[in-house]
Motif scaffolding. Structure first.
Motif, PDB file in Angstrom:
ATOM      1  N   ALA A  23      30.645  34.988  33.626  1.00  0.00           N
ATOM      2  CA  ALA A  23      29.475  35.284  32.797  1.00  0.00           C
ATOM      3  C   ALA A  23      29.391  36.776  32.470  1.00  0.00           C
ATOM      4  CB  ALA A  23      28.202  34.822  33.499  1.00  0.00           C
ATOM      5  N   ALA A  24      29.557  37.626  33.468  1.00  0.00           N
ATOM      6  CA  ALA A  24      29.447  39.068  33.231  1.00  0.00           C
ATOM      7  C   ALA A  24      30.612  39.584  32.394  1.00  0.00           C
ATOM      8  CB  ALA A  24      29.379  39.808  34.555  1.00  0.00           C
ATOM      9  N   GLY A  25      31.814  39.135  32.695  1.00  0.00           N
ATOM     10  CA  GLY A  25      32.978  39.564  31.922  1.00  0.00           C
ATOM     11  C   GLY A  25      32.921  39.084  30.488  1.00  0.00           C
ATOM     12  N   GLY A  26      32.497  37.845  30.304  1.00  0.00           N
ATOM     13  CA  GLY A  26      32.356  37.307  28.950  1.00  0.00           C
ATOM     14  C   GLY A  26      31.291  38.025  28.153  1.00  0.00           C
ATOM     15  N   ALA A  27      30.181  38.356  28.805  1.00  0.00           N
ATOM     16  CA  ALA A  27      29.117  39.072  28.109  1.00  0.00           C
ATOM     17  C   ALA A  27      29.571  40.475  27.712  1.00  0.00           C
ATOM     18  CB  ALA A  27      27.877  39.151  28.987  1.00  0.00           C
ATOM     19  N   ALA A  28      30.297  41.155  28.597  1.00  0.00           N
ATOM     20  CA  ALA A  28      30.793  42.498  28.269  1.00  0.00           C
ATOM     21  C   ALA A  28      31.821  42.433  27.148  1.00  0.00           C
ATOM     22  CB  ALA A  28      31.405  43.154  29.505  1.00  0.00           C
ATOM     23  N   TYR A  29      32.652  41.419  27.177  1.00  0.00           N
ATOM     24  CA  TYR A  29      33.668  41.278  26.135  1.00  0.00           C
ATOM     25  C   TYR A  29      33.032  40.982  24.777  1.00  0.00           C
ATOM     26  CZ  TYR A  29      37.726  39.584  23.580  1.00  0.00           C
ATOM     27  OH  TYR A  29      38.686  39.393  22.637  1.00  0.00           O
ATOM     28  N   LEU A  30      32.056  40.082  24.769  1.00  0.00           N
ATOM     29  CA  LEU A  30      31.389  39.733  23.510  1.00  0.00           C
ATOM     30  C   LEU A  30      30.533  40.877  22.977  1.00  0.00           C
ATOM     31  CD1 LEU A  30      30.350  36.037  24.158  1.00  0.00           C
ATOM     32  CD2 LEU A  30      32.197  36.887  22.706  1.00  0.00           C
ATOM     33  N   ALA A  31      30.029  41.707  23.865  1.00  0.00           N
ATOM     34  CA  ALA A  31      29.213  42.844  23.435  1.00  0.00           C
ATOM     35  C   ALA A  31      30.070  43.953  22.846  1.00  0.00           C
ATOM     36  CB  ALA A  31      28.395  43.368  24.605  1.00  0.00           C
TER      37      ALA A  31
END
Length: 73
Positions: A23-31
């Motif tokens: 969740a955190a890695g995906g959110a940082a990547y999408l941001a």
């Protein structure tokens, strides 16, 4: 009163680590993984740091969930 098996207990913790990191890695990547301009964290470090933080807090949440499930039984 039966307790959770050790395999189930640690599976709940591992699921918390995996879900938190994803969740955190995906959110940082999408941001866009952009730093704030001061270059404290370079562009290449934002996603790995987010994954480590997500895994840590996900693991803590997994421990809390495993303890709650163990006490409920």
């Amino acid at each position: 009163m039966t307790r959770l098996r050790a395999r189930t207990y640690y599976a709940v913790i591992a699921a918390g680590v995996g879900l938190g990191a994803a969740a955190a890695g995906g959110a940082a990547y999408l941001a866009g993984a952009k730093s704030d301009g001061r270059r404290v964290l370079g562009d290449g470090l934002v996603v790995p740091v987010a994954v480590m933080m997500g895994g840590t807090f996900g693991g803590l949440a997994g421990v809390a969930a495993a303890v709650a499930l163990d006490r409920r039984r």
